[in-house]
Design a protein around this motif. Sequence first.
Motif, PDB file in Angstrom:
ATOM      1  N   ALA A  88       4.333  -1.348  39.339  1.00 51.39           N
ATOM      2  CA  ALA A  88       4.069  -0.953  37.847  1.00 51.39           C
ATOM      3  C   ALA A  88       3.659   0.560  37.655  1.00 51.39           C
ATOM      4  O   ALA A  88       4.288   1.133  36.896  1.00 51.39           O
ATOM      5  N   LEU A 124       6.825   2.538  37.895  1.00 48.23           N
ATOM      6  CA  LEU A 124       7.787   2.270  36.690  1.00 48.23           C
ATOM      7  C   LEU A 124       7.214   3.226  35.732  1.00 48.23           C
ATOM      8  O   LEU A 124       7.819   3.746  35.081  1.00 48.23           O
ATOM      9  N   THR A 147      15.769  -0.840  36.401  1.00 46.81           N
ATOM     10  CA  THR A 147      14.718  -1.801  36.536  1.00 46.81           C
ATOM     11  C   THR A 147      14.039  -1.635  35.339  1.00 46.81           C
ATOM     12  O   THR A 147      13.722  -2.513  34.451  1.00 46.81           O
ATOM     13  N   LEU A 148      13.703  -0.280  34.755  1.00 42.25           N
ATOM     14  CA  LEU A 148      12.983  -0.130  33.549  1.00 42.25           C
ATOM     15  C   LEU A 148      13.771  -0.810  32.274  1.00 42.25           C
ATOM     16  O   LEU A 148      13.231  -1.175  31.379  1.00 42.25           O
ATOM     17  N   HIS A 150      15.881  -3.089  32.410  1.00 44.16           N
ATOM     18  CA  HIS A 150      15.862  -4.437  32.440  1.00 44.16           C
ATOM     19  C   HIS A 150      14.770  -5.014  31.787  1.00 44.16           C
ATOM     20  O   HIS A 150      14.620  -5.916  31.163  1.00 44.16           O
ATOM     21  N   GLU A 151      13.759  -4.534  32.286  1.00 45.93           N
ATOM     22  CA  GLU A 151      12.284  -4.897  31.785  1.00 45.93           C
ATOM     23  C   GLU A 151      12.267  -4.734  30.230  1.00 45.93           C
ATOM     24  O   GLU A 151      11.733  -5.634  29.479  1.00 45.93           O
ATOM     25  N   CYS A 152      12.749  -3.811  29.714  1.00 49.99           N
ATOM     26  CA  CYS A 152      13.005  -3.475  28.381  1.00 49.99           C
ATOM     27  C   CYS A 152      13.657  -4.424  27.737  1.00 49.99           C
ATOM     28  O   CYS A 152      13.161  -5.060  26.621  1.00 49.99           O
ATOM     29  N   SER A 171      14.259  -7.634  28.821  1.00 49.02           N
ATOM     30  CA  SER A 171      13.407  -9.058  28.877  1.00 49.02           C
ATOM     31  C   SER A 171      12.281  -9.001  27.649  1.00 49.02           C
ATOM     32  O   SER A 171      12.271 -10.108  27.038  1.00 49.02           O
ATOM     33  N   GLU A 172      11.775  -7.838  27.532  1.00 42.44           N
ATOM     34  CA  GLU A 172      10.842  -7.620  26.701  1.00 42.44           C
ATOM     35  C   GLU A 172      11.306  -7.666  25.245  1.00 42.44           C
ATOM     36  O   GLU A 172      10.696  -8.591  24.523  1.00 42.44           O
TER      37      GLU A 172
END
Lengths: 211, 211
Positions: A25, A28, A72-73, A75-77, A79-80
């Motif tokens: 974390a 990232l 990854t950043l 992708h997390e964005c 998902s959020e």
Amino acid sequence: MNDNSVTPHNLEEKRGSRRRARTRADILAAARQVFAARGYHAASIAEIAERADIGVGTFYLHFRDKDEAFTTLLHECFSETRQRVQQAVEEEGQSLLVVLQAIFRYAYAQRDLFRIAFHADMQYARISRVQTAIAEILTSILTAAHEKEPLVGYDFSMQICFVTGMITQGIAQWLEHEEADPDKIVAQMLFLLRHGLPEQVLTGNSLEKQS
Amino acid sequence: MNDNSVTPHNLEEKRGSRRRARTRADILAAARQVFAARGYHAASIAEIAERADIGVGTFYLHFRDKDEAFTTLLHECFSETRQRVQQAVEEEGQSLLVVLQAIFRYAYAQRDLFRIAFHADMQYARISRVQTAIAEILTSILTAAHEKEPLVGYDFSMQICFVTGMITQGIAQWLEHEEADPDKIVAQMLFLLRHGLPEQVLTGNSLEKQS
């Protein structure tokens, strides 16, 4: 096999995995700052590692390269964004307005990431992925609405394609117009989807009515 | 300085430049076939040269590399689209319907090129260029319509952004759905821009009317 059993060995394992998750974390968060400050190409793993207060070797324990960290950043964005949309729909009901507000408000807060993803140097694959995620959300709205009251004359897959294009292009505005307020974008999109465009613009027909 | 004077020297020069233009056109036609058959990455300059019946060295007299040949093809495709739109507008009047028909019919005929340009491996810059060209055309339609009868409530730059997104996403459909007929896409887009989406989809409000 039983994750709830507490043994010294398990505790140690859990501590280790928490530590790894924290480091990941941290990397990232640092990567995000460096990407936002320098842009994708000028961002270096050395600077990301320095900002995360880790060694460069530790970076590579978590990510294959700079591209994987960026992906990854993003992708997390996504998902959020999905979770925000889900939550908004549960609280306020399933409608395009609710979905658009959730998407644009969150995307605006994350516009540093989107600005990089939509940059000319980037591959189209990233934008395609944003579009696929949006299209899935829209499909569920249209399907649910259609079940309640048939939508006659609309080709679903095409309409979803059009609205997806409107949304991604709306997000891409932040590449050039920082000032475009998310709620104003949503209001304009809803205006277009409620009133359409005048017949005069569409077919030129109302021009004949003029003196 | 006078291009109309006919001297043996001028004639020779003109012949040379016609020959160069023909070779260039041959290379582009060959490049297009090779790109369409192999995709961007697998296409080789050797194969393009062979198909154009020239030496590889001649290729490099006209284009820096494979990318420049592809960019030139795309650029010519955009110019031609613009000319088609211009011609359609002159013949049938300036309306979104006329413009959409001209864009989609021509883009469909050129879908081998667009399919490569919209491929995941490609840089977003190419798509941005398509969008800029489309946005310019839309701006002139909306501006002309607005001068004849004010369009109240519409933020021009945002509406142009939305319609541009619809068009590029509509073109991107050919990546996956070969069968999407250009006139059907135009009809669906016009349907959406004429009728909008039901209030039920937009805000969920008409749901209350249900039993």
